[in-house]
Structure formats: structure tokens, C-alpha cells
Design a protein around this motif. Structure first.
Motif, short mmCIF file in Angstrom:
data_model
loop_
_atom_site.label_atom_id
_atom_site.label_comp_id
_atom_site.label_asym_id
_atom_site.label_seq_id
_atom_site.Cartn_x
_atom_site.Cartn_y
_atom_site.Cartn_z
N THR A 1 -0.63 3.92 -18.82
CA THR A 1 -2.12 3.55 -18.12
C THR A 1 -2.28 2.33 -17.90
OG1 THR A 1 -3.15 5.82 -18.86
CG2 THR A 1 -4.29 3.95 -18.13
N LEU A 2 -2.41 1.71 -16.59
CA LEU A 2 -2.79 0.26 -16.36
C LEU A 2 -4.04 0.10 -16.17
CD1 LEU A 2 -0.55 -2.04 -16.13
CD2 LEU A 2 -1.00 -1.74 -13.79
N LEU A 3 -4.86 -0.78 -16.71
CA LEU A 3 -6.08 -1.14 -16.15
C LEU A 3 -6.24 -2.27 -15.30
CD1 LEU A 3 -7.67 -1.25 -19.92
CD2 LEU A 3 -7.54 0.53 -18.45
N LEU A 4 -6.87 -2.26 -14.20
CA LEU A 4 -7.04 -3.32 -13.07
C LEU A 4 -8.14 -4.30 -13.18
CD1 LEU A 4 -5.17 -0.98 -12.33
CD2 LEU A 4 -5.74 -1.61 -9.97
N GLY A 5 -8.13 -5.49 -13.16
CA GLY A 5 -9.02 -6.44 -13.33
C GLY A 5 -9.18 -7.36 -12.15
N GLY A 6 -9.44 -8.63 -12.46
CA GLY A 6 -9.75 -9.80 -11.39
C GLY A 6 -8.75 -10.10 -10.47
N ILE A 7 -8.99 -11.02 -9.63
CA ILE A 7 -7.86 -11.51 -8.80
C ILE A 7 -7.49 -13.01 -9.46
CG2 ILE A 7 -7.57 -12.78 -6.46
CD1 ILE A 7 -7.63 -9.84 -6.50
N SER B 1 1.33 -16.83 -5.59
CA SER B 1 2.65 -17.14 -6.09
C SER B 1 3.48 -18.14 -5.14
CB SER B 1 3.25 -15.97 -5.83
OG SER B 1 3.39 -15.41 -4.59
N ALA B 2 4.71 -18.45 -5.15
CA ALA B 2 5.52 -19.33 -4.41
C ALA B 2 5.41 -18.75 -2.92
CB ALA B 2 6.67 -19.56 -4.90
N GLU B 3 5.44 -17.46 -3.02
CA GLU B 3 5.29 -16.65 -1.52
C GLU B 3 3.85 -16.91 -0.87
OE1 GLU B 3 6.53 -15.23 -4.17
OE2 GLU B 3 8.76 -15.90 -3.69
N GLY B 4 2.90 -17.51 -1.64
CA GLY B 4 1.76 -17.58 -1.07
C GLY B 4 0.82 -16.31 -1.42
N GLU B 5 1.21 -15.27 -2.10
CA GLU B 5 0.41 -14.04 -2.38
C GLU B 5 -0.21 -14.39 -3.46
OE1 GLU B 5 0.30 -11.53 -0.26
OE2 GLU B 5 2.20 -12.22 0.86
N ALA B 6 -1.82 -13.75 -3.56
CA ALA B 6 -2.42 -13.75 -4.51
C ALA B 6 -2.11 -12.82 -5.53
CB ALA B 6 -3.89 -13.34 -3.95
N GLY B 7 -2.78 -13.00 -6.77
CA GLY B 7 -2.36 -12.21 -8.12
C GLY B 7 -3.31 -11.20 -8.48
N LEU B 8 -3.08 -10.33 -8.96
CA LEU B 8 -4.03 -9.30 -9.71
C LEU B 8 -3.82 -9.24 -11.40
CD1 LEU B 8 -6.39 -7.12 -9.31
CD2 LEU B 8 -4.50 -5.36 -9.16
N TYR B 9 -4.94 -9.36 -12.05
CA TYR B 9 -4.83 -9.10 -13.50
C TYR B 9 -4.98 -7.73 -13.83
CZ TYR B 9 -5.97 -14.22 -13.76
OH TYR B 9 -5.87 -15.65 -13.47
N VAL B 10 -3.86 -7.47 -14.55
CA VAL B 10 -3.67 -5.89 -15.14
C VAL B 10 -3.36 -6.13 -16.62
CG1 VAL B 10 -3.15 -5.14 -12.91
CG2 VAL B 10 -1.34 -5.48 -14.43
N LYS B 11 -3.36 -4.83 -17.44
CA LYS B 11 -2.98 -4.80 -18.65
C LYS B 11 -2.75 -3.37 -18.96
CE LYS B 11 -5.64 -5.37 -22.44
NZ LYS B 11 -5.72 -4.03 -22.82
N VAL C 1 -0.07 -9.40 -11.45
CA VAL C 1 1.00 -8.87 -10.51
C VAL C 1 0.71 -9.15 -9.12
CG1 VAL C 1 1.46 -6.75 -11.92
CG2 VAL C 1 -0.43 -6.77 -10.29
N ASP C 2 1.42 -8.95 -8.28
CA ASP C 2 1.19 -9.12 -6.85
C ASP C 2 0.17 -8.27 -6.24
OD1 ASP C 2 1.34 -9.23 -3.89
OD2 ASP C 2 3.34 -9.66 -3.83
N ALA C 3 -0.95 -9.07 -5.73
CA ALA C 3 -2.48 -8.11 -5.40
C ALA C 3 -1.85 -7.23 -4.40
CB ALA C 3 -3.12 -9.17 -4.87
N ARG C 4 -0.68 -7.09 -3.88
CA ARG C 4 -0.64 -6.25 -2.80
C ARG C 4 -0.42 -5.07 -3.28
NH1 ARG C 4 4.36 -9.17 0.59
NH2 ARG C 4 4.80 -9.60 -1.59
N LEU C 5 -0.50 -4.84 -4.73
CA LEU C 5 -0.68 -3.34 -5.52
C LEU C 5 -1.96 -2.70 -4.86
CD1 LEU C 5 -0.11 -1.48 -7.45
CD2 LEU C 5 -1.42 -2.89 -9.15
N PHE C 6 -2.77 -3.45 -4.25
CA PHE C 6 -4.00 -2.86 -3.59
C PHE C 6 -3.84 -2.01 -2.57
CE2 PHE C 6 -6.78 -6.41 -5.37
CZ PHE C 6 -7.62 -5.52 -6.14
N ASN C 7 -2.49 -2.28 -1.72
CA ASN C 7 -2.18 -1.64 -0.55
C ASN C 7 -1.68 -0.37 -1.02
OD1 ASN C 7 -3.04 -4.00 0.75
ND2 ASN C 7 -0.94 -4.53 0.93
#
Length: 282
Positions: free
Chosen positions: A191-197, A202-212, A222-228
């Protein structure tokens, strides 16, 4: 660890063999709870071996390559995969997004309302490989969304780790906005909990997402593209097509009502009327 040649008398002068202090100390634990300490010392004159010391072996020579394998930082040794239970594939997926409340919903568009709504979805793959939504209403999911999750989740990894976070609120994880649980064919879930941005891209310009993970204190970026991959609104994963087979896969079509029964069959790249017989058709 292989004892390739014992070094008699080395215990009396450990410093001469780079073992006092040791260049590297590794403690290995067994399933029986027994700990074995291995001290790595200097390299021998052939440059092919290193001096090692273990309590029950004394000082001995072993392959120098072993030191290179062991002498790594935690970051290098860490398994960066978010899910380690998907080696054999994804068998079940649960996603729960918590309801977002507003003081007043007056003036909010339907799209915003949908994105604020809670989601509670569960999808299961049966023995035949068919995926079904089983939470709330039994339904078929969109194949493209399922295929994307099966392709991405097994290899999805963290790009940064905060092992001792002072306050989970700093990462939006004291009250996570969502949780997801994935299961492999063996029934083991993670189980993964999803938090804030994360504000630092990153070096590629992608925002990150905090999870635990729910059973670990470590916060992962993690890469915020997980949202997709996740449903943006209720029913987003639901298959809305009435017929999901590709047209090229169809072999027959049958239509019936109170006064008609018609059957078409595909033959040699074309379609033929099978019922009623052609001789009695209008």
C-alpha cells in the motif's frame, strides 16, 4: 564469501593487513538470527585479492571483486522500486481517493466537482486474464488504462528518499489525499499513501509527488506523472463502449426482437446473411 587462502598469524598484526581499522565492515544476518561480521582489509600484492577477517575463519584472502560489490552507499544498494511484489504481474488494484470538501460549492463547475469527489475503486484480474471492476458496480475497465498500469507500476521507482522525516505534514502525508494498494498473483499486497507535490523538478523538468508505504516511515519522491495512471474522477476507468471487441475479431452478429431474428457471418473477408435463409428474405 570464499576463503581462498588462510593467513596464519595475521591476528597478531591486523594493521599490516589493513584490518585495524578495517576498510569496510559488513554484518550479514541469517534467517536463524545469527549475525556474521566480515572485516575487509587491504589488497594483496597481486592486486587480485583482499584480506578479510571473520570470527570463525580468522584472516584469509578472498576475491577483490567482493569488496567492490559490497563497498557501496545506501543509495546505491537501495531498491528504488515502489512495488516489489509485481515481478509476476499485477493481479489486483485498489484505489481510494478521499473526498475534498469546500465551504461552498456554489459556482463550481461539474469538472471541479468531479475532481473533488471521493473515489473507491477495485479491479481484479481473473484466472482467464480478464480484468473486472468489483467495487460498487461490477463493470469492465478501459483496457488502455489497465495496460498502462501493468506496464508502468512494476518498474516505477523513487528518485529521492527522506528516511527520517520530522513532520509528515510537510509532505502532505499526515492526511494523504489518496491511497493505492497493488497485489501480485500470490495475493501479497503493498500500500502506497499519496501526499503533496514536491516543488523541486527533476533534471528532466518533471514535478515530483511525495508518497510513502503505509508500513514505513520513509517518504519517497516519485515522478508526478504517476497521476496520469490514476482515475482523475469517479468512473474515469470505466469502459463506456457497449462492445469491446475489435471489428476485425468479429465472426458473427446476431440480432433478435419479438418479430425478427437475423444472423450475419463473416466469410472470406465479407459478410453473409445466414438467418433467415436468403431465399425468403425481403
Amino acid at each position: 564469501v570464499r576463503n581462498e587462502r588462510p593467513i596464519p598469524g595475521a591476528e597478531e598484526d591486523l594493521a599490516s593487513f589493513g584490518l585495524e581499522p578495517a576498510a569496510l565492515t559488513v554484518v550479514v544476518g541469517t534467517k536463524q538470527g545469527v549475525a556474521h561480521q566480515i572485516d575487509f582489509g587491504g589488497i594483496d600484492p597481486t592486486q587480485r585479492h583482499r584480506y578479510l577477517r571473520m570470527a570463525d575463519e580468522g584472516v584469509f584472502l578472498s576475491s577483490a571483486e567482493l569488496f567492490s560489490i559490497m563497498n557501496r552507499t545506501l543509495a546505491e544498494l537501495r531498491d528504488r522500486r515502489l512495488f516489489t511484489n509485481l515481478t509476476e504481474g499485477l493481479a489486483r488494484f485498489e484505489y481510494k481517493r478521499y473526498l475534498v470538501s469546500a465551504e461552498s460549492e456554489e459556482g463550481l463547475s461539474d469538472e471541479i466537482r468531479q475532481r473533488m469527489a471521493g473515489i473507491d475503486d477495485e479491479y481484479v484480474k481473473d484466472d482467464g486474464g480478464e480484468v473486472r471492476r468489483v467495487q460498487a458496480v461490477v463493470a469492465r475497465p478501459r483496457p488502455d488504462r489497465v495496460e498502462a498500469m501493468e506496464r508502468v507500476l512494476p518498474s516505477l521507482g523513487g528518485r529521492a528518499f527522506i528516511d527520517s522525516p520530522e513532520d509528515l505534514s510537510d509532505y502532505g502525508l499526515k492526511q494523504p489525499f489518496a491511497r493505492m494498494t497493488v497485489y501480485g498473483p500470490d495475493g501479497m499486497g503493498e500500500t502506497l499513501l499519496l501526499g503533496g507535490i514536491d516543488g523541486a523538478p527533476s533534471a528532466e523538468g518533471e514535478a515530483g509527488l511525495y508518497v510513502k508505504h503505509d508500513d514505513s516511515p520513509t517518504v519517497i519522491v516519485v515522478d508526478a506523472r504517476l497521476f496520469n495512471l490514476l482515475p482523475a474522477q469517479p468512473e474515469a476507468f470505466r469502459e463506456r463502449r457497449l462492445f469491446t471487441r475489435e471489428a476485425a475479431q468479429l465472426t458473427s452478429i446476431r440480432y433478435s426482437d419479438s418479430s425478427h431474428e437475423i444472423t450475419l457471418q463473416s466469410e472470406d473477408g465479407g459478410w453473409s446473411l445466414i438467418e433467415p435463409p436468403a431465399a425468403v428474405t425481403d
